[in-house]
Design a protein around this motif. Structure first.
Motif, PDB file in Angstrom:
ATOM      1  N   PRO A   1       0.868  -0.953   0.127  1.00  0.00           N
ATOM      2  CA  PRO A   1       0.186   0.013  -0.111  1.00  0.00           C
ATOM      3  C   PRO A   1       0.981   0.898   0.041  1.00  0.00           C
ATOM      4  CG  PRO A   1      -0.609  -1.586   2.012  1.00  0.00           C
ATOM      5  CD  PRO A   1       0.458  -2.258   1.164  1.00  0.00           C
ATOM      6  N   GLN A   2       0.112   2.289  -0.452  1.00  0.00           N
ATOM      7  CA  GLN A   2       0.748   3.286  -0.645  1.00  0.00           C
ATOM      8  C   GLN A   2       0.575   4.696   0.058  1.00  0.00           C
ATOM      9  OE1 GLN A   2       0.929   4.615  -4.892  1.00  0.00           O
ATOM     10  NE2 GLN A   2       1.145   2.787  -5.703  1.00  0.00           N
ATOM     11  N   ARG A   3       1.698   4.800   0.984  1.00  0.00           N
ATOM     12  CA  ARG A   3       1.170   5.839   2.004  1.00  0.00           C
ATOM     13  C   ARG A   3       1.158   7.484   1.154  1.00  0.00           C
ATOM     14  NH1 ARG A   3       3.911   6.595   7.581  1.00  0.00           N
ATOM     15  NH2 ARG A   3       3.233   8.249   8.188  1.00  0.00           N
ATOM     16  N   ILE A   4       0.443   8.303   2.166  1.00  0.00           N
ATOM     17  CA  ILE A   4      -0.483   9.678   1.406  1.00  0.00           C
ATOM     18  C   ILE A   4      -0.942  10.377   2.472  1.00  0.00           C
ATOM     19  CG2 ILE A   4      -1.703   8.641  -1.113  1.00  0.00           C
ATOM     20  CD1 ILE A   4      -4.090   8.318   0.738  1.00  0.00           C
ATOM     21  N   GLU A   5      -1.345  11.373   2.200  1.00  0.00           N
ATOM     22  CA  GLU A   5      -0.970  12.418   3.199  1.00  0.00           C
ATOM     23  C   GLU A   5      -3.031  12.662   2.598  1.00  0.00           C
ATOM     24  OE1 GLU A   5       0.724  13.903   5.572  1.00  0.00           O
ATOM     25  OE2 GLU A   5       2.367  12.394   4.693  1.00  0.00           O
ATOM     26  N   ALA A   6      -3.370  12.592   4.353  1.00  0.00           N
ATOM     27  CA  ALA A   6      -4.482  13.446   3.796  1.00  0.00           C
ATOM     28  C   ALA A   6      -5.349  13.901   4.963  1.00  0.00           C
ATOM     29  CB  ALA A   6      -5.416  11.513   4.015  1.00  0.00           C
ATOM     30  N   THR A   7      -6.538  14.416   5.109  1.00  0.00           N
ATOM     31  CA  THR A   7      -7.453  15.486   5.785  1.00  0.00           C
ATOM     32  C   THR A   7      -8.748  14.986   6.269  1.00  0.00           C
ATOM     33  OG1 THR A   7      -7.691  17.550   4.390  1.00  0.00           O
ATOM     34  CG2 THR A   7      -5.897  17.694   5.436  1.00  0.00           C
ATOM     35  N   THR A   8      -8.876  14.320   7.387  1.00  0.00           N
ATOM     36  CA  THR A   8     -10.517  13.648   8.071  1.00  0.00           C
ATOM     37  C   THR A   8     -10.827  14.638   8.070  1.00  0.00           C
ATOM     38  OG1 THR A   8      -9.059  12.961   9.620  1.00  0.00           O
ATOM     39  CG2 THR A   8      -8.645  12.110   7.806  1.00  0.00           C
ATOM     40  N   ALA A   9     -12.048  14.322   8.600  1.00  0.00           N
ATOM     41  CA  ALA A   9     -12.982  14.885   8.781  1.00  0.00           C
ATOM     42  C   ALA A   9     -13.136  15.132  10.267  1.00  0.00           C
ATOM     43  CB  ALA A   9     -14.357  14.095   8.779  1.00  0.00           C
ATOM     44  N   GLY A  10     -12.833  14.432  11.084  1.00  0.00           N
ATOM     45  CA  GLY A  10     -13.201  13.524  12.635  1.00  0.00           C
ATOM     46  C   GLY A  10     -11.751  12.843  12.907  1.00  0.00           C
ATOM     47  N   PRO A  11     -11.216  12.286  13.733  1.00  0.00           N
ATOM     48  CA  PRO A  11     -10.257  11.908  14.310  1.00  0.00           C
ATOM     49  C   PRO A  11     -11.030   9.499  13.668  1.00  0.00           C
ATOM     50  CG  PRO A  11     -11.541  12.119  16.258  1.00  0.00           C
ATOM     51  CD  PRO A  11     -11.836  13.020  14.959  1.00  0.00           C
ATOM     52  N   GLU A  12     -11.422   9.634  13.930  1.00  0.00           N
ATOM     53  CA  GLU A  12     -12.531   8.160  13.095  1.00  0.00           C
ATOM     54  C   GLU A  12     -12.886   8.540  11.880  1.00  0.00           C
ATOM     55  OE1 GLU A  12     -13.390   5.184  15.418  1.00  0.00           O
ATOM     56  OE2 GLU A  12     -10.958   6.243  15.568  1.00  0.00           O
ATOM     57  N   GLY A  13     -12.850   9.867  11.633  1.00  0.00           N
ATOM     58  CA  GLY A  13     -13.726  10.360   9.936  1.00  0.00           C
ATOM     59  C   GLY A  13     -13.238   9.961   8.886  1.00  0.00           C
TER      60      GLY A  13
ATOM     61  N   ASP B   1      -1.986   1.142  13.693  1.00  0.00           N
ATOM     62  CA  ASP B   1      -0.502   1.092  14.496  1.00  0.00           C
ATOM     63  C   ASP B   1       0.405   2.068  13.693  1.00  0.00           C
ATOM     64  OD1 ASP B   1      -1.473  -0.649  15.305  1.00  0.00           O
ATOM     65  OD2 ASP B   1      -0.317  -2.303  13.699  1.00  0.00           O
ATOM     66  N   GLN B   2       0.273   2.512  12.644  1.00  0.00           N
ATOM     67  CA  GLN B   2       1.747   3.811  11.858  1.00  0.00           C
ATOM     68  C   GLN B   2       0.465   5.287  12.226  1.00  0.00           C
ATOM     69  OE1 GLN B   2       3.228   2.495   8.142  1.00  0.00           O
ATOM     70  NE2 GLN B   2       3.252   0.890   8.895  1.00  0.00           N
ATOM     71  N   ALA B   3      -0.485   4.874  12.769  1.00  0.00           N
ATOM     72  CA  ALA B   3      -1.195   6.734  12.692  1.00  0.00           C
ATOM     73  C   ALA B   3      -0.998   7.203  11.128  1.00  0.00           C
ATOM     74  CB  ALA B   3      -1.216   6.968  13.844  1.00  0.00           C
ATOM     75  N   ALA B   4      -1.491   6.539  10.534  1.00  0.00           N
ATOM     76  CA  ALA B   4      -0.954   7.178   8.339  1.00  0.00           C
ATOM     77  C   ALA B   4      -2.199   6.521   7.573  1.00  0.00           C
ATOM     78  CB  ALA B   4       0.391   6.662   8.163  1.00  0.00           C
ATOM     79  N   TRP B   5      -2.157   7.426   7.148  1.00  0.00           N
ATOM     80  CA  TRP B   5      -3.305   7.088   5.357  1.00  0.00           C
ATOM     81  C   TRP B   5      -2.359   5.959   4.155  1.00  0.00           C
ATOM     82  CZ3 TRP B   5      -8.741   7.003   5.481  1.00  0.00           C
ATOM     83  CH2 TRP B   5      -8.867   7.280   6.360  1.00  0.00           C
ATOM     84  N   PHE B   6      -3.001   5.616   3.650  1.00  0.00           N
ATOM     85  CA  PHE B   6      -2.811   4.523   2.798  1.00  0.00           C
ATOM     86  C   PHE B   6      -3.282   4.424   1.624  1.00  0.00           C
ATOM     87  CE2 PHE B   6       0.115   3.120   6.040  1.00  0.00           C
ATOM     88  CZ  PHE B   6       1.363   3.076   5.744  1.00  0.00           C
ATOM     89  N   ILE B   7      -3.174   4.488   0.525  1.00  0.00           N
ATOM     90  CA  ILE B   7      -4.158   4.283  -0.495  1.00  0.00           C
ATOM     91  C   ILE B   7      -3.897   2.363  -0.717  1.00  0.00           C
ATOM     92  CG2 ILE B   7      -2.236   5.083  -2.590  1.00  0.00           C
ATOM     93  CD1 ILE B   7      -5.123   5.423  -4.279  1.00  0.00           C
TER      94      ILE B   7
END
Lengths: 239, 585
Positions: free
Chosen positions: B507-519, B574-580
């Motif tokens: 999976p490729q790591r991406i930078e993302a902004t979310t609506a909320g902590p779980e959103g 685990d890594q608190a990150a977003w992936f595609i």
């Protein structure tokens, strides 16, 4: 009745003349098109046996591959489907809803692009292979012609998935479509319609007809698998 | 005097099945046969089916009632453990008796031809003990016979030879009994009905380190065989029943009868077997012959310099090879090619095929694909081709992707797969099957199309078929998939758009902004472009157990971008990150 016979005979002869080889396009030379609505863009009632169809799309995640698989699923109904996966990205379980029978599918995972092209040609040339799906980034006219001849020998359908920038390149394919995903316009539908997508499919060029026409198709997930959304079954050409 | 060893593999059909498929060792197995006109009947079954005692056959019942001591000695083996089943019982009855057990029984059709072939193959492994080996001549053979005359000194005595033989088989996981006697008949009888020695071999007369055979003369043979039951003479069941009706249970009783009267009363078979056991009539051991390697070699004094000449040599060699194979009606499944140059190490090429082939042209094409890519030595002076695996052309009906065997289409497809596998490598030409695993990248298995080893291919094809069954329209049950709101959700139906057609690995790591902590994600950057999410579906939590080496915990979202593209993103906890992870292509 007599007049219709004559017309049918004449159109048959025209088709015979139009075909490059000696083979003529009778009904047995066609594979059913699985996507109602799309027949407006086709010259005949289905896909040619022994031909190439190019599906162009911009970027990843357009859904063009699923659309192509669903539209041509009749091609591998009782024969083999070959999927060439040089990126090693294809996720086989996700192909099952698109009428892909994994027990009759071979995945080829070449490491180099020339090998992918070679495998594509070899598979197209083989009788018993119903369809070959392959991502093709670069394709020279000579290579394309070779593929076309290979498909005519083998009698299978070559489904080439290509990037949108290939639209200007010359081609020997029977059809070249451009698939553009359309965002869901209806916000109410958007909330529930998790499993419906719509596309504009434009015929860029065909061997026997000019391009420029386009239709809008939509697939949704019904109880019996995929189906064409009802309101679009009678869609008008949009361009 | 001849020295014969009889090696008995009790209940061979089951032993063979369990040896080939070790997973059946813990399950009860029932073999049935469909040969009669009374429907499927049980032919063999395994232990682990215990319960009320029903005797195996009428014969055993008679013997045990009349002379309990004459029963075959207890072997701690399946045939003599108490059973609920009986040989010859209708399969339906057996199934009904076995229903409701904790471990479901494995029921399979008996394959006598495979049993004989398996025993024959096993006999070939005995050639370290004797050059003359074979299998018994019976409708369903269970014994391997060896003529060890003059071989015992190599093992330091007969006892050591038999012990080594038994040990060899036991180490391979077979249950065996062995006996050494002057005749085949006597060896068979003692192996089946003699009293066992601690090492599993049976020979009451054998004295350690005594190489001469005189101790076991005719008189001893008489003494040895006399107390054994008449069944030890390899008689048809009907004769045995007649003998029992007349009260004749032991061989000694038969010996006491006038010899001339036996044929008229019981037919010629009895006297023949009796004479064979006592060495009065000859019995031939039909020896198995080891298969000769089919190979052709080409040697020259003037070394070859170019590939074209090498191809020419290969063509000649292949023609020669095919001429050797043609009379046998066999084809090559695997071809080994060795090319030696002047200095370097030999180059070895291996061509594997999907189905046996006897066409030199096709083999040459496949070999050519490898020759083109191989790093050939300078000055080739030696080429050797060997058919390392040969299979019969006529009988092999392989089911290749549901195509009918031996048609043109079938041939073309197998030839295509051969070419692809030999140029791209076997791992590049695969079939896919779904595996019940929650983690998407692990839930698909790729099986090469041309598996060569029969055992491996048997196992793999069994695995393949079981995988195919699971994969019809349902995604395999996830180990732990739950919605983020805590409700358990097993994705029973594998629906359209539930999984992407392309899965990126890794999976490729991406930078993302979310609506909320779980959103859900709202914007993300991927492939140097900004993507705005206009719709999203999810989250679908995929979590694997802690017992995994690398357990995962991900919340997956399917998102639609402003351009209408559908992508599969996940938040990795685990890594608190977003992936595609994939694209719905």
């Amino acid at each position: 009745m007599v007049a219709s016979h004559i017309i049918a005979d004449l159109s048959q002869r025209i088709r015979t003349m139009e075909r490059t080889g000696q083979r003529c396009a009778t009904k047995s030379d066609l594979t059913a098109n699985g996507l109602p609505g799309l027949e407006r863009l086709l010259c005949e009632a289905g896909w040619p046996r022994g031909g190439l169809v190019e599906w162009l799309a911009e970027g990843r995640g357009t859904g063009s591959m699923g659309l192509a698989l669903w539209a041509s699923r009749a091609a591998w109904h009782d024969s083999l489907l070959v999927m060439i996966d040089s990126q090693r990205e294809l996720y086989a379980p996700a192909a099952i809803p698109f009428a892909v029978d994994l027990s009759k599918t071979v995945f080829i995972r070449p490491e180099r692009p020339p090998d992918a092209l070679w495998s594509l040609e070899q598979a197209l040339r083989t009788r018993g292979v119903g369809a070959v799906v392959c991502d093709v980034e670069q394709l020279s006219p000579q290579a394309c012609r070779r593929l076309q001849l290979a498909a005519e020998t083998g009698g299978g359908l070559g489904i080439l998935l290509r990037p949108a920038k290939a639209r200007g390149q010359p081609s020997f394919a029977e059809y070249r479509f451009l698939v553009q995903p359309l965002p869901q316009p209806d916000a109410r539908l958007a909330a529930v319609a998790g499993a419906s997508r719509r596309w504009r499919v434009e015929l860029l060029r065909g061997r026997k007809r000019f391009g420029g026409d386009s239709v809008i198709v939509e697939l949704s997930d019904g109880p019996n698998g995929l189906s064409l959304a009802a309101q679009l079954a009678s869609a008008t050409p949009a361009a | 005097m001849a020295r014969m060893v009889c090696l008995w593999l009790p209940n061979w059909p089951l032993q063979r099945l369990r040896h080939e498929r070790p997973e059946l060792k813990t399950r009860p197995v029932v073999l049935f046969s469909n040969t009669g006109n009374r429907g499927p009947r049980v032919v063999a079954w395994s232990a682990a089916i215990k319960g009320s005692c029903v005797q195996n056959s009428k014969l055993a019942e008679v013997v045990s009632q009349v002379v309990p001591a004459l029963c075959p000695p207890i072997l701690n083996f399946e045939r003599t453990t108490p059973h609920v089943l009986a040989i010859g019982m209708p399969l339906a009855e057996a199934e009904a008796l076995l229903a409701g057990r904790d471990v479901p029984a494995h029921i399979e059709q008996h394959d006598p031809a495979a049993d004989v072939a398996g025993l024959r193959e096993l006999a070939h492994t005995c050639n370290v003990f004797s050059p003359l080996f074979g299998i018994e001549e019976a409708s369903s053979p269970e014994c391997v016979l060896l003529d060890v005359t003059g071989c015992e000194h190599l093992f330091g005595g007969e006892q050591n030879l038999v012990a080594a033989l038994v040990n060899d088989f036991q180490q391979r996981g077979f249950q065996v009994r062995a006996a050494l006697s002057p005749t085949i008949g006597a060896a068979w009888a003692t192996a089946h009905y003699g009293s066992p020695t601690p090492c599993g071999s049976v020979d009451p007369r054998m004295r350690p380190n005594q190489p001469n055979h005189k101790g076991l003369g005719d008189a001893n043979l008489e003494e040895m065989l006399a107390p054994l039951p008449v069944t030890a003479l390899r008689l048809p069941r009907k004769i045995v029943e007649t003998l029992h009706e007349l009260g004749l249970h032991r061989i000694s009783q038969l010996r006491a009868l006038p010899r001339e009267s036996l044929p008229s009363r019981f037919g010629p078979e009895l006297l023949k077997r009796l004479d064979q056991a006592f060495g009065d009539a000859p019995e031939l051991l039909v020896a198995e012959r080891p298969a000769e390697p089919i190979a052709v070699t080409w040697v020259t004094d003037e070394p070859l310099t170019d590939r074209e000449s090498l191809r020419f040599v290969c063509r000649e060699l292949l023609d020669e090879l095919m001429n050797q194979l043609k009379p046998r009606r066999e084809g090559v499944r695997q071809l080994f090619c060795q090319v030696k140059g002047t200095a370097a190490r030999p180059v070895e090429l291996l061509v594997s095929l999907v189905s046996p082939c006897d066409i030199a042209k096709h083999l040459l094409e496949l070999l050519g694909l490898q020759i083109d890519r191989a790093d050939l030595p300078e000055g080739i002076s030696f080429v050797r081709l060997e058919a390392t695996r040969i299979e019969s052309l006529a009988t092999r009906q392989r089911d290749l992707f549901g195509l009918e065997a031996n048609t043109d289409t079938h041939r073309e497809v197998s030839s295509l797969l051969d070419r692809l596998s030999n140029r791209l490598g076997a791992t590049a030409v695969v079939r896919a099957a779904t595996v019940p695993d929650a983690q998407p990248e692990l839930s698909v298995a790729h099986v090469p199309c041309n598996l060569i080893d029969s055992q491996a291919s048997g196992a793999a094809s069994a695995q393949w078929h079981s995988l195919c069954r699971q994969s019809s329209r349902h995604i395999p049950c996830a180990v732990a998939t739950s919605q983020a709101d805590g409700t358990w959700n097993v994705p029973a139906t594998f629906r359209w758009q539930a999984r992407p057609l392309r899965l990126f690995a890794p999976p490729q790591r991406i930078e993302a902004t979310t609506a909320g902590p779980e959103g859900a994600p709202m914007h993300f950057r991927w492939e140097r472009r900004e993507h705005r999410v206009i719709r999203s579906w999810g989250p679908e939590r995929i979590e694997t157990g802690w017992w995994r080496d690398q357990s995962i915990c991900r919340d997956y979202f399917r998102v639609e971008t402003q351009t209408g593209h559908h992508l599969w993103l996940f938040r990795c906890f685990d890594q608190a990150a977003w992936f595609i992870h994939g694209a719905f292509d």
